[in-house]
Design a protein around this motif. Sequence first.
Motif, PDB file in Angstrom:
ATOM      1  N   LEU A  77       0.821  -1.270   0.008  1.00 32.26           N
ATOM      2  CA  LEU A  77      -0.029  -0.102   0.065  1.00 32.26           C
ATOM      3  C   LEU A  77       0.640   1.249   0.066  1.00 32.26           C
ATOM      4  N   PRO A  78       0.269   2.269  -0.441  1.00 33.68           N
ATOM      5  CA  PRO A  78       1.190   3.574  -0.416  1.00 33.68           C
ATOM      6  C   PRO A  78       1.310   4.011   1.007  1.00 33.68           C
ATOM      7  N   ASN A  79       1.988   5.052   1.143  1.00 32.76           N
ATOM      8  CA  ASN A  79       2.135   5.363   2.648  1.00 32.76           C
ATOM      9  C   ASN A  79       1.128   6.497   3.106  1.00 32.76           C
ATOM     10  N   GLY A 138      -4.752  -0.162  -7.423  1.00 28.01           N
ATOM     11  CA  GLY A 138      -5.585  -1.202  -7.720  1.00 28.01           C
ATOM     12  C   GLY A 138      -5.035  -2.461  -7.531  1.00 28.01           C
ATOM     13  N   VAL A 179       1.028  12.878   1.432  1.00 28.31           N
ATOM     14  CA  VAL A 179       0.438  11.536   1.148  1.00 28.31           C
ATOM     15  C   VAL A 179       1.368  10.980  -0.034  1.00 28.31           C
ATOM     16  N   ASP A 211     -15.035  -0.295  -0.652  1.00 26.22           N
ATOM     17  CA  ASP A 211     -13.744   0.220  -0.038  1.00 26.22           C
ATOM     18  C   ASP A 211     -13.694   1.857  -0.392  1.00 26.22           C
ATOM     19  N   ASP A 212     -12.803   2.339   0.874  1.00 23.83           N
ATOM     20  CA  ASP A 212     -12.497   3.926   0.766  1.00 23.83           C
ATOM     21  C   ASP A 212     -11.983   4.266  -0.561  1.00 23.83           C
ATOM     22  N   SER A 213     -10.925   3.806  -1.063  1.00 25.49           N
ATOM     23  CA  SER A 213     -10.196   4.085  -2.151  1.00 25.49           C
ATOM     24  C   SER A 213      -9.708   3.125  -3.039  1.00 25.49           C
ATOM     25  N   ILE A 214      -9.128   3.531  -4.203  1.00 25.87           N
ATOM     26  CA  ILE A 214      -8.539   2.718  -5.004  1.00 25.87           C
ATOM     27  C   ILE A 214      -7.228   3.537  -5.441  1.00 25.87           C
ATOM     28  N   VAL A 215      -6.106   3.210  -5.253  1.00 27.21           N
ATOM     29  CA  VAL A 215      -4.773   4.073  -5.566  1.00 27.21           C
ATOM     30  C   VAL A 215      -4.345   3.207  -6.819  1.00 27.21           C
ATOM     31  N   SER A 267     -10.859   0.537   7.269  1.00 23.44           N
ATOM     32  CA  SER A 267     -11.290   1.998   6.902  1.00 23.44           C
ATOM     33  C   SER A 267     -12.574   2.212   6.419  1.00 23.44           C
ATOM     34  N   TYR A 324      -9.802   8.224   4.399  1.00 27.48           N
ATOM     35  CA  TYR A 324      -8.890   7.192   4.742  1.00 27.48           C
ATOM     36  C   TYR A 324      -7.823   7.285   6.095  1.00 27.48           C
ATOM     37  N   PHE A 325      -7.416   8.610   6.103  1.00 28.49           N
ATOM     38  CA  PHE A 325      -6.177   8.523   7.268  1.00 28.49           C
ATOM     39  C   PHE A 325      -6.767   8.599   8.643  1.00 28.49           C
ATOM     40  N   MET A 368      -8.660  13.172   1.928  1.00 26.31           N
ATOM     41  CA  MET A 368      -8.360  11.945   2.384  1.00 26.31           C
ATOM     42  C   MET A 368      -8.345  11.699   3.821  1.00 26.31           C
TER      43      MET A 368
HETATM   44  P1  AMP Z   1      -4.273   0.299  -3.651  1.00 25.63           P
HETATM   45  O1  AMP Z   1      -3.948  -1.252  -3.504  1.00 25.63           O
HETATM   46  O2  AMP Z   1      -3.151   0.954  -4.143  1.00 25.63           O
HETATM   47  O3  AMP Z   1      -5.428   0.488  -4.743  1.00 25.63           O
HETATM   48  O4  AMP Z   1      -4.563   0.672  -2.243  1.00 25.63           O
HETATM   49  C1  AMP Z   1      -6.028   0.753  -2.196  1.00 25.63           C
HETATM   50  C2  AMP Z   1      -6.233   0.505  -0.630  1.00 25.63           C
HETATM   51  O5  AMP Z   1      -5.293   1.556   0.033  1.00 25.63           O
HETATM   52  C3  AMP Z   1      -7.575   0.867  -0.123  1.00 25.63           C
HETATM   53  O6  AMP Z   1      -7.925  -0.204   0.397  1.00 25.63           O
HETATM   54  C4  AMP Z   1      -7.269   2.124   0.865  1.00 25.63           C
HETATM   55  O7  AMP Z   1      -8.072   1.792   2.298  1.00 25.63           O
HETATM   56  C5  AMP Z   1      -5.859   2.104   1.295  1.00 25.63           C
HETATM   57  N1  AMP Z   1      -5.175   3.397   1.048  1.00 25.63           N
HETATM   58  C6  AMP Z   1      -5.756   4.594   0.316  1.00 25.63           C
HETATM   59  N2  AMP Z   1      -5.042   5.701   0.546  1.00 25.63           N
HETATM   60  C7  AMP Z   1      -3.811   5.213   1.206  1.00 25.63           C
HETATM   61  C8  AMP Z   1      -2.599   5.668   1.824  1.00 25.63           C
HETATM   62  N3  AMP Z   1      -2.377   7.010   1.314  1.00 25.63           N
HETATM   63  N4  AMP Z   1      -1.663   4.946   2.397  1.00 25.63           N
HETATM   64  C9  AMP Z   1      -1.972   3.796   2.744  1.00 25.63           C
HETATM   65  N5  AMP Z   1      -3.302   2.973   2.464  1.00 25.63           N
HETATM   66  C10 AMP Z   1      -4.020   3.915   1.626  1.00 25.63           C
END
Ligand code: AMP
Length: 471
Positions: free
Chosen positions: A11-13, A366, A401, A360-364, A298, A257-258, A253
């Motif tokens: 996951l991202p930071n 994916g 972020v 889910d709260d977000s897709i960063v 989250s 999320y945070f 965010m």
């Molecule tokens: P991804 O797999 O990169 O699409 O990450 C999406 C997931 O990361 C979601 O389930 C969020 O809960 C979580 N997420 C969103 N933003 C952040 C962030 N900045 N740092 C860590 N986790 C995150």
Amino acid sequence: MSEIEIFYNELPNEECGVFGVINVKNASEVMYYGLHSLQHRGQEGCGIISSNTEAFYKIRGEGLVTEVFNEQNLKNLEGNMAIGHVRYSTSGGGGIENVQPFLFRHHTGDFALCHNGNLVNSKELKHQLENQGSIFQSTSDTEIFAHLIKKDKQTNRLEAIKSALNKIEGAFAFLAMSQDKLYIMRDKNSLRPLSLGKLNGGYVVSSETCAFEVIGATFVRDINPGEILIIDQDGNFKSDYYAKKTYKNMCAMEYIYFSRPDSDIEGTNVHSSRKEAGRILAKEAPVDCDIIIGVPDSSISAAVGFSEELNIPNEMGLIKNKYVGRTFIAPSQHLREKGVKMKLSPIRSIVENKRICLVDDSIVRGTTSKKIIKMLKDAGALEVHMRIASPPITHPCFYGVDTSTYEELISSRHTVDEVREIIGADSLAFISKEGILKAVNRDKMCLSCFSGKYPTYIYQNLEEANKDGKF
Ligand code: AMP
Ligand code: SF4
């Protein structure tokens, strides 16, 4: 659950958290609990600097609050005032030299400093300062700010701080501590949260209000955009502003999320806003399904709102292993290829033969969604529809972020339908920008990662974010 389902942490930071205490007996003890309740904002390192008006005491280390501090070493942090920090390396990278707070020695007076956020003009400032003879020990923005304060020739400390604040641009919540005063500062765009509480005749300041409940403090107010609040050992208050024009651009965010669900950000509870976002999302993009599942932790609140709105049961179809910490040994490539995952597991008897709506709260990038959808389908789900309680993240964030390049953001390069295809969902929808504003009950906040319209000038950061030159 027959299989150990382990998700490799990609996951991202997240960002950081700051906490301050003044005029409270054994300040470092209160600080310990304050920092512990901000742990979700950063697990890489933490530190406390205290003052008993005669000397500063400092402990910093890599790891969690419970790993760095113990009853014994907290006793060494003397005094009734302290500042503390939990860190996730948003700027400057890892390593103990970047763990805050920092202590600066200067003949005009020593001071401690820590901050949450990210400066967008740090490269320019560092370059200028180095040309003027400054030498940096770390790669953190905090050190730049300290040099700017001390480079200023003004004899009045407050004026020197104001002038330094006017030179930096970006998102920040700074805490500075001289031997007898606490300086609390928030950027003029108010991108990062910072709140003041009262405790036993003294004061505490925290990135999030959840810490107040934990230590028994009462919320007083949020620090205003562009404000410098000074509290001294006698409990005197002085509020000043470094900028004439200030803005209410809280980071979306933080709500999405945070922040912890039990925190209130600028008057809105985080859990309630997430639940409302779930309701609005259900109205905007309803799903015909048997059960709703929120991705822990989250997205639980959004899933509750989504389920209530559509009157479809909200089930616990995914279990999170809470013991996957920073020191967990990530599975090797070989094990990952064999399907050994970490963090989340499906409950087969709940998901089998069901049409599921996954919230889910977000897709960063994916990656998470793709893995969870596959996991649910492997466990027997008939359909998996995905609903996201934030708009598509199409642009990088430069305010602390760590989603800093276009390349890593799946929605910056693909349409919603392409993302649906990539993650393997039967349908996919995101909440609208208007929907998220309504959910948090605001008419304005930072939505830059969904719109690309940034509240500050961003210097050369945009070019760097666009490494492959496609944007
Ligand atoms: P991804 O797999 O990169 O699409 O990450 C999406 C997931 O990361 C979601 O389930 C969020 O809960 C979580 N997420 C969103 N933003 C952040 C962030 N900045 N740092 C860590 N986790 C995150
Ligand atoms: Fe928050 Fe996104 Fe704005 Fe960054 S760009 S401060 S993550 S809303």
